[in-house]
Design an enzyme around this catalytic site. Structure first.
Site, mmCIF file in Angstrom:
data_model
loop_
_atom_site.group_PDB
_atom_site.id
_atom_site.type_symbol
_atom_site.label_atom_id
_atom_site.label_comp_id
_atom_site.label_asym_id
_atom_site.label_seq_id
_atom_site.Cartn_x
_atom_site.Cartn_y
_atom_site.Cartn_z
ATOM 1 C CD GLU A 67 95.738 -63.728 59.869
ATOM 2 O OE1 GLU A 67 94.920 -64.372 59.195
ATOM 3 O OE2 GLU A 67 95.945 -62.501 59.728
ATOM 4 N NE ARG A 123 80.565 -54.500 57.959
ATOM 5 C CZ ARG A 123 81.486 -53.567 57.828
ATOM 6 N NH1 ARG A 123 81.252 -52.512 57.053
ATOM 7 N NH2 ARG A 123 82.637 -53.650 58.458
ATOM 8 C CG HIS A 146 95.307 -52.260 64.122
ATOM 9 N ND1 HIS A 146 96.533 -52.478 63.535
ATOM 10 C CD2 HIS A 146 95.490 -52.461 65.456
ATOM 11 C CE1 HIS A 146 97.412 -52.807 64.473
ATOM 12 N NE2 HIS A 146 96.803 -52.801 65.636
ATOM 13 C CE LYS A 202 89.123 -60.068 61.036
ATOM 14 N NZ LYS A 202 87.763 -59.595 61.195
#
Length: 612
Positions: free
Chosen positions: A113, A206, A148, A29
């Site tokens: 973040e 993927r 999430h 990430k």
């Protein structure tokens, strides 16, 4: 796994997927965000660097401003992701994120973040070949989530401005080209609900769980595309040949209990009946009746994918298919999905990641009593099935013997059979009397404060319904009460409605009635001699599911405040923090790290602190 892809290449074996360099670049990430920033793509404000010192990360979180989101650098599927609302929670959340990331991805590096409070989760399906061609197959909206993790996905995303849709596709293709991507990939964006301003979030290298909704609206087979690309062929279509037609939804069927915080459930699939597949309905699953759902795997047991000419048509197909889905043996989210698919705001397409929390009253209504017709069907099925099985147990010719009859036939008298059923805390007493051959009267009583008392029942019981001239037809499947499981179909005119229901019996003495898309679960009362005294005593905290202990945060003798974390559990690859329900003193901790614990077992005993 970049190393795996590169090893295959060194052995001259073709990998059906992207090259190792692209996996490594976009699988991280933090690295992928640096690449996107260099390419001019906006990213969410945050720290994506290599310094993983806990104090430094907390300092960065303070600079960014709470709430912040801690995410595993190699993460996905919501694992290793934690929302931190205030600074004092940061250290515990960081440790939890790292443990989960290590178990899931073998790496505990994280990024921090800014957490957007009303975001949408919008992602774009991309494809690239070895000849330099890259296309997108439009976007999917995956905003409705719990923990999430996605619950329902759709394509295309509702209410996107045309210019935003085009920009999303263009930037997704640019992202793929920036790392010389090959094969199927998903570029994920986080989008402001009100302005439709979007930011790059990550790229999954993927084919994703939700790819069938893209196939439904683009009339493609993306697995075939993967094989074509791996064989060195050009993409099967150019960008101007790819069109989005109609609308599609994918509902994830989870073994979990939405009414208990969506905690995963384990158990035996006593009964499983799925909607009938068609050109507009796909059911993708790896389980069947008789299988066990264990604590060691993700709780998703199936994907239900539907299509319609537009969003409203697709929603109608989804609702019908969910009404046809039947599972007995463990909790699932099917009823929750039914309520979600009927929510006015969801129907209108007003979705964002906080949708569930904003619609708690609507999505988690107070439990209502079953209809009298459902109670009658449960009693009739149980009595008829029990009578048939009892008669068959007498051996050859038993069904013809008057001494084998257990159907309440009496000479010169009205035969009556009574069965007690429990629905939650409510007890029903159902009397089924034989009016004449294969014709019954059904009277239903419950322990309530008003109504007409039954002269033959407990004085606390009151009559709530009575049905005359009931002519049931029962077709039993193998099994029944007394065996591992069993089911059958009951047809009967009850009141003014012809009921046609599936009824399932299980070894735990439960009777499940599926009628008109609704499920009602009844229990036969447990005999007193079967009760034990090993339950959780006052002041104890119990395991909400079968699990493994990964961290014990308190010890005997410690004083704890309300909501103090006590134990961290792991089930189905997710961590769950158990907190003190009240202030008190810890008396005993029953398990240590690494122990496996069954659902309902006491974890911690404590004495409640008396109020001053």
């Amino acid at each position: 796994n970049a190393g795996f892809a590169e090893r295959l290449e060194s052995e001259n074996i073709t990998f059906i997927g992207p090259p190792g360099a692209a996996i490594r670049a976009m699988g991280s990430k933090s690295e992928s965000k640096r690449i996107m920033q260099a390419a001019g793509v906006s990213v969410v404000p945050g720290y994506h660097g290599e310094n993983q010192d806990a104090g430094f990360l907390k300092q960065k979180a303070n600079e960014i401003g709470y709430p912040v989101l801690i995410k595993a650098v190699l993460g996905g599927g919501g694992k290793g992701m934690r929302i931190v609302e205030k600074a004092e929670d940061f250290d515990m959340m960081l440790e939890s994120s790292r443990r989960e990331a290590t178990k899931s991805f073998g790496d505990d590096n994280v990024l921090v973040e800014k957490y957007l409070t009303t975001p949408r989760h919008v992602e774009v399906q991309v494809f690239a070949d070895t000849l330099g061609n890259a296309v997108h197959l439009f976007e999917r909206d995956c905003s409705v989530q719990r923990r999430h993790q996605k619950i329902i996905e759709e394509a295309p995303a509702p209410h996107l401005l045309p210019e935003v849709r085009k920009k999303l596709g263009d930037q997704a293709v640019a992202a793929a080209k920036a790392v010389n991507y090959v094969g199927a990939g998903t570029v994920e964006f986080i989008m402001d609900h009100d302005t439709q301003q979007f930011y790059f979030m990550e790229m999954n290298t993927r084919l994703q769980v939700e790819h069938p909704v893209t196939e439904m609206v683009t009339n493609t087979d993306l697995v075939q595309w993967q094989l074509e690309v791996a064989a060195g062929n050009p993409l099967p279509a150019t960008q101007d040949q790819i069109h989005c037609v109609g609308h599609a939804f994918e509902a994830r069927i989870y073994a979990e209990n939405p009414d208990n915080g969506f905690l995963p459930d384990t158990g035996h699939l006593v009964h499983l009946q799925t909607p009938i597949p068609s050109s507009d309905v796909r059911v993708e699953t790896g389980v069947e009746t008789g299988d066990s759902i264990s604590v060691y795997y993700d709780p998703m047991i199936a994907k239900l994918v539907v299509r319609g000419n537009d969003r409203q048509a697709a929603l109608r197909v989804l609702r019908k298919a969910l009404d046809e889905y039947q599972v007995v043996g463990l909790h699932t989210n099917i009823d929750f999905l039914k309520r979600l698919a009927r929510s006015p705001d969801f129907i209108s397409g007003d979705v964002e990641t906080g949708f569930i929390n904003k619609h708690l009253d609507e999505l988690f209504p107070r439990a209502t009593d079953p209809s009298p017709a459902a109670v009658a069907q449960a009693a009739l099925a149980f009595i008829i099935d029990s009578n048939i099985k009892a008669a068959m147990q007498t051996g050859a010719g038993g069904l013809l013997s008057p001494w084998a009859g257990v159907d309440s036939f009496r000479i010169n008298a009205l035969g009556i059979q009574t069965v007690s059923l429990m629905f939650g805390e409510q007890t029903y007493s159902v009397s089924v009397s034989v009016a004449k051959e294969k014709v019954y009267s059904v009277a239903i009583y419950k322990n309530a404060a008003e109504g007409t008392s039954s002269p033959s029942a407990n004085k606390a019981m009151v009559k709530i319904a009575e049905f005359e001239n009931v002519r049931p037809s029962w077709v039993a499947a193998p099994g029944g009460i007394g065996s591992t499981s069993g089911s059958g179909q009951l047809c009967a005119l009850i009141g003014d409605r012809l009921c046609k229901s599936n009824v399932v019996f299980s070894k735990e003495s439960t009777i499940t009635v599926f009628d008109q898309g609704k499920m009602a679960v009844f229990e036969l009362p447990r005999p007193d001699y079967m009760d034990d005294d090993v339950g959780a005593g006052p002041g104890s905290v119990t395991a909400p599911m079968s699990c493994k202990i990964v961290q014990v945060l308190v010890g005997a003798g410690e004083e704890v405040a309300q909501d103090t974390p006590l134990v961290v559990l792991e089930a189905m690859k997710m961590e769950h923090v158990i907190k003190a329900p009240k202030a008190g003193k810890v008396v005993e901790v029953y398990y240590k790290v690494g122990d496996l614990v069954d659902e309902g077992k006491s974890l911690v005993a404590f004495e409640e602190t008396e109020s001053p």
